[in-house]
Write a protein that holds these residues in place. Structure first.
Motif, PDB file in Angstrom:
ATOM      1  N   GLY A 446      52.958  76.650  21.112  1.00  0.00           N
ATOM      2  CA  GLY A 446      52.548  75.460  20.361  1.00  0.00           C
ATOM      3  C   GLY A 446      51.870  74.403  21.213  1.00  0.00           C
ATOM      4  N   ASP A 453      55.951  68.237  14.083  1.00  0.00           N
ATOM      5  CA  ASP A 453      56.664  69.341  13.442  1.00  0.00           C
ATOM      6  C   ASP A 453      56.332  69.514  11.964  1.00  0.00           C
ATOM      7  OD1 ASP A 453      57.872  69.978  15.804  1.00  0.00           O
ATOM      8  OD2 ASP A 453      59.801  69.065  15.326  1.00  0.00           O
ATOM      9  N   ASN A 454      56.185  68.423  11.222  1.00  0.00           N
ATOM     10  CA  ASN A 454      55.998  68.543   9.770  1.00  0.00           C
ATOM     11  C   ASN A 454      54.529  68.515   9.347  1.00  0.00           C
ATOM     12  OD1 ASN A 454      55.384  65.879  10.206  1.00  0.00           O
ATOM     13  ND2 ASN A 454      57.015  65.038   8.915  1.00  0.00           N
ATOM     14  N   PRO A 456      51.255  70.295   8.468  1.00  0.00           N
ATOM     15  CA  PRO A 456      50.894  71.671   8.079  1.00  0.00           C
ATOM     16  C   PRO A 456      49.928  72.336   9.061  1.00  0.00           C
ATOM     17  CG  PRO A 456      50.835  70.218   6.171  1.00  0.00           C
ATOM     18  CD  PRO A 456      51.013  69.331   7.383  1.00  0.00           C
ATOM     19  N   ARG A 459      51.921  73.378  12.042  1.00  0.00           N
ATOM     20  CA  ARG A 459      52.777  74.517  11.702  1.00  0.00           C
ATOM     21  C   ARG A 459      51.976  75.817  11.724  1.00  0.00           C
ATOM     22  NH1 ARG A 459      56.931  72.357   6.893  1.00  0.00           N
ATOM     23  NH2 ARG A 459      58.187  71.043   8.293  1.00  0.00           N
ATOM     24  N   GLU A 460      50.729  75.751  11.281  1.00  0.00           N
ATOM     25  CA  GLU A 460      49.875  76.942  11.368  1.00  0.00           C
ATOM     26  C   GLU A 460      49.647  77.311  12.836  1.00  0.00           C
ATOM     27  OE1 GLU A 460      45.350  78.545  10.374  1.00  0.00           O
ATOM     28  OE2 GLU A 460      45.850  76.412  10.101  1.00  0.00           O
ATOM     29  N   THR A 463      52.789  78.727  14.578  1.00  0.00           N
ATOM     30  CA  THR A 463      53.078  80.072  14.080  1.00  0.00           C
ATOM     31  C   THR A 463      52.167  81.101  14.743  1.00  0.00           C
ATOM     32  OG1 THR A 463      53.818  79.192  11.950  1.00  0.00           O
ATOM     33  CG2 THR A 463      53.209  81.527  12.018  1.00  0.00           C
ATOM     34  N   ARG A 481      57.248  67.406  21.274  1.00  0.00           N
ATOM     35  CA  ARG A 481      56.888  67.199  19.877  1.00  0.00           C
ATOM     36  C   ARG A 481      57.018  65.716  19.480  1.00  0.00           C
ATOM     37  NH1 ARG A 481      55.197  71.552  20.996  1.00  0.00           N
ATOM     38  NH2 ARG A 481      56.011  73.555  20.305  1.00  0.00           N
ATOM     39  N   TYR A 507      60.131  73.991  11.727  1.00  0.00           N
ATOM     40  CA  TYR A 507      58.762  73.926  11.221  1.00  0.00           C
ATOM     41  C   TYR A 507      58.653  74.318   9.748  1.00  0.00           C
ATOM     42  CZ  TYR A 507      58.346  74.184  16.283  1.00  0.00           C
ATOM     43  OH  TYR A 507      58.501  73.963  17.624  1.00  0.00           O
ATOM     44  N   GLY A 508      59.765  74.307   9.035  1.00  0.00           N
ATOM     45  CA  GLY A 508      59.746  74.653   7.620  1.00  0.00           C
ATOM     46  C   GLY A 508      60.123  76.105   7.396  1.00  0.00           C
ATOM     47  N   ALA A 511      57.365  79.094   8.054  1.00  0.00           N
ATOM     48  CA  ALA A 511      57.158  79.387   9.477  1.00  0.00           C
ATOM     49  C   ALA A 511      58.407  80.027  10.077  1.00  0.00           C
ATOM     50  CB  ALA A 511      56.788  78.115  10.233  1.00  0.00           C
ATOM     51  N   TYR A 512      59.567  79.532   9.647  1.00  0.00           N
ATOM     52  CA  TYR A 512      60.822  80.054  10.185  1.00  0.00           C
ATOM     53  C   TYR A 512      60.981  81.541   9.900  1.00  0.00           C
ATOM     54  CZ  TYR A 512      65.827  81.035  10.427  1.00  0.00           C
ATOM     55  OH  TYR A 512      67.041  81.605  10.708  1.00  0.00           O
TER      56      TYR A 512
END
Length: 638
Positions: A446, A453-454, A456, A459-460, A463, A481, A507-508, A511-512
């Motif tokens: 990352g 973290d939140n 989008p 998060r992409e 991942t 972060r 990360y939601g 993603a998890y």
């Protein structure tokens, strides 16, 4: 690895003022103008000095038709020592350029291309830059610039020029081979190979900036176990100490390290602890280390070389006594309490100001020996751990030079930003580090700076980075972060804030779930990874490598920079751009390839388009090895 011995064949022609020396498959020749050329066993010219001198009456006895040389008024020598005021020399070494040549290796530079032809590189370490001056050519040779001086190299269109700002001698080493693997293995036989990686280190490493307390760390570890997520190593980052240079846990926030480590070990988790080479001038060891000459000195001004959270000097690891002194502190306060491995941060070292001419080490001026610093840093801890009974040493370190690998150095790419551009950089860096002889390499999943973290988009990114890291030598999460927490206090280790969480569940849910699958895949691939680590240990074989390493006879493989081999059987084509729903993948010729997600076979030597939904990056297995690996990849379907 034992280097085979051979009797060199030496020939001298006094009439022509020429000479040659043949050692194995390599021959070096010197012409009447003292210019060097290197040839392989087939008499193919590999490398020739760049020399532009006039052929005058002094050489009238020479048959100039047999001299590979230019008759020129430029008066440029291939090797140039320029005396410096006060002694020693500035050095330049020049070679003829080959416009069709491709060059690889040299360590890590923050750029997204693999082929280094037509680049200029600083021969110096900085945060996120590690100079490891071994270059491999598609013309069939490898060259180590065996000089730790600060300088630069230019692989220009008109010439290649190596430059040391201050040195006492000229030293470079050349080897030839019919394949990249031959060249790489011969280089490893000279500079050393990594130890055998411990089994646990092949799993997942969890890190963040920063677990502030013993309770925070243990709660994260327990949550991994509650969720049945694989985890091998958890990391305590910087400023767990009360003050730089104390080399111990701050008891306010880490009241019982031994008890904490015992619980981690009972959960099957190893502990890595960050240490810095910085020593605060108000710390309890500063005066003693300064008096004994164990700190880096300055040519001018006071010997304060970093001013982060205090005025700090750096431990001088080029001093063998400083190495022993520092290790004894680490042994007493960490190793004897059960700490398993160390994170050797700030290993360049990271000066507040990179005035390379202002620092002096036990071994000499920074200008002359500075690039050795990370080698001696790793060596100090490696020797200490070996002497204390650890026979499979692996330590995370933020810089390296030629030979670092034999001291258990796992190099990571420094404090990089969180972006797809940075991810593209890391792919090129990891592959060139591997070619430079550093097979243990990792990166902050990352990126380090800037991830939210939140978000989008982040998060992409994280991942996709997580998927890429599954197929790296070490799979390690880290990052600063946003948003930060507030400091716990204004004292000791409480001064530093912490970044946001980095655990896979941060990360939601979407993603998890993807990360959970790739964590399980990493575990399933462990027998395969172990085989690759054995090859790295025994022969110096890179764990990740460009396609040309295994398919050197495929001309297209030398030009592919956005794919790589993870070991000898798995081809990975990471997703390197945002919102990328498909990408092209070149499959090397000579063998069929199987897509691990659908079992479809494709013929080698072709370029295909592969869909890349967020849960998938293109991964292919050699068809003749697919049966052996098919079951491992089944975990992605569960």
């Amino acid at each position: 690895m034992k280097v085979p011995t051979a009797e060199p064949v030496i020939t001298i022609n006094k009439d022509q003022n020429t000479g040659s020396i043949t050692n194995g498959n390599l021959t070096a020749k010197i012409d009447p103008f003292k210019n060097l050329s290197f040839y392989n066993q087939d008499n193919k010219l590999l490398l020739k000095g760049y020399q532009r001198n006039r052929i005058d009456d002094m050489t009238s006895s020479v048959d100039t038709t047999k001299v590979s040389h230019f008759n020129s008024a430029l008066n440029i020598d291939s090797r140039e020592f320029k005396p410096l005021v006060g002694g020693d020399f500035e050095l330049k070494v020049r070679f003829e350029a080959n416009q069709d040549e491709k060059l690889f290796g040299m360590g890590q530079y923050q750029q997204d291309f693999l082929d280094l032809k037509n680049t200029k590189l600083e021969l110096a370490h900085r945060n996120s830059q590690a100079s490891v001056p071994f270059v491999l050519s598609n013309q069939g040779y490898g060259m180590l610039w065996n000089n730790p001086a600060i300088g630069d190299v230019s692989f220009a269109k008109n010439m290649t020029e190596w430059h040391a700002l201050s040195t006492k001698e000229l030293d470079f080493w050349i080897t030839g081979g019919d394949t990249p693997s031959q060249i790489e293995e011969q280089y490893a036989a000279v500079t050393g190979t990594v130890p055998m990686m411990p089994d646990y280190a092949m799993g997942y490493w969890q890190c963040k900036l920063r677990y502030r307390t013993q309770d925070e760390l243990l709660e994260a570890a327990r949550e991994f176990k509650r969720r049945h997520l694989p985890i091998s190593v958890i990391v305590i980052d910087y400023f767990h100490w009360p003050k730089s240079g104390e080399y111990t846990f701050d008891p306010t926030y880490w009241p019982n390290p031994k008890e904490m480590i015992t619980e981690l070990h009972q959960m099957g988790i190893k502990l890595m602890v960050s240490v810095w080479p910085t020593v605060d001038e108000t710390s309890s060891h500063y005066s003693d280390m300064k008096e004994k000459g164990y700190l880096i000195q300055t040519e001018r001004g006071v010997p304060i070389t970093m001013n982060f959270l205090g005025n700090n000097g750096f431990v001088d690891f080029t001093n063998p006594n400083a190495q022993k002194y520092l290790w004894q502190l680490l042994k007493n306060n960490y190793f004897d309490k059960g700490v398993d491995l160390f994170w050797l941060d700030e290993a360049e070292p990271e000066y507040t100001v990179y005035d390379f001419d202002n620092y002096r080490y036990y071994n000499g001026s920074n200008l002359q020996v500075g690039n050795l610093y990370p080698v001696t840093y790793s060596k100090a801890i490696y020797d200490g751990m070996k002497d204390s009974g650890d026979n499979q040493v692996i330590n995370l370190v933020r810089s390296a030079w030629a030979g670092s690998q034999k001291y258990g150095a796992l190099v990571w790419s420094g404090d990089i930003d969180s972006s797809f551009q940075s991810l593209r950089n890391q792919l090129a860096i990891g592959l060139n580090m591997a070619i430079a002889g550093i097979p243990w390499w990792t990166t902050d999943i990352g990126g380090f700076h800037g991830g939210v973290d939140n978000d989008p988009q982040f998060r992409e990114l994280v991942t996709r980075w997580f998927e890429f890291a599954t197929f790296c030598p070490v799979m390690r999460m880290h990052g600063d972060r946003e948003p930060h927490t507030e400091p716990l206090s204004q004292d000791g280790g409480g001064k530093m804030p912490s970044g946001g969480p980095t655990e896979p569940w941060a990360y939601g849910e979407s993603a998890y779930q993807i990360m959970r699958h790739y964590l399980n895949l990493r575990v399933a691939l462990k027998p395969y990874i172990k085989k690759q680590m054995l090859a790295a240990h025994e022969k110096g074989t890179p764990v990740i490598r460009p396609l040309f390493y295994d398919f050197s006879s495929d001309g297209n493989a030398w030009s592919i920079e956005n794919e790589y081999m993870f070991g000898d059987s798995i081809l990975v084509a990471p997703v390197l751009h945002a919102s990328e729903s498909s990408r092209q993948v070149y499959l090397p010729k000579g063998i069929d390839w199987v897509d691990v997600f659908n079992g479809t076979a494709s013929v080698g030597g072709t370029t295909i388009t592969v869909k890349t939904p967020i849960a998938q990056i293109p991964v292919f297995v050699r068809a003749d090895q697919y049966t052996n690996l098919k079951e491992s990849f089944m975990v992605l379907q569960n």
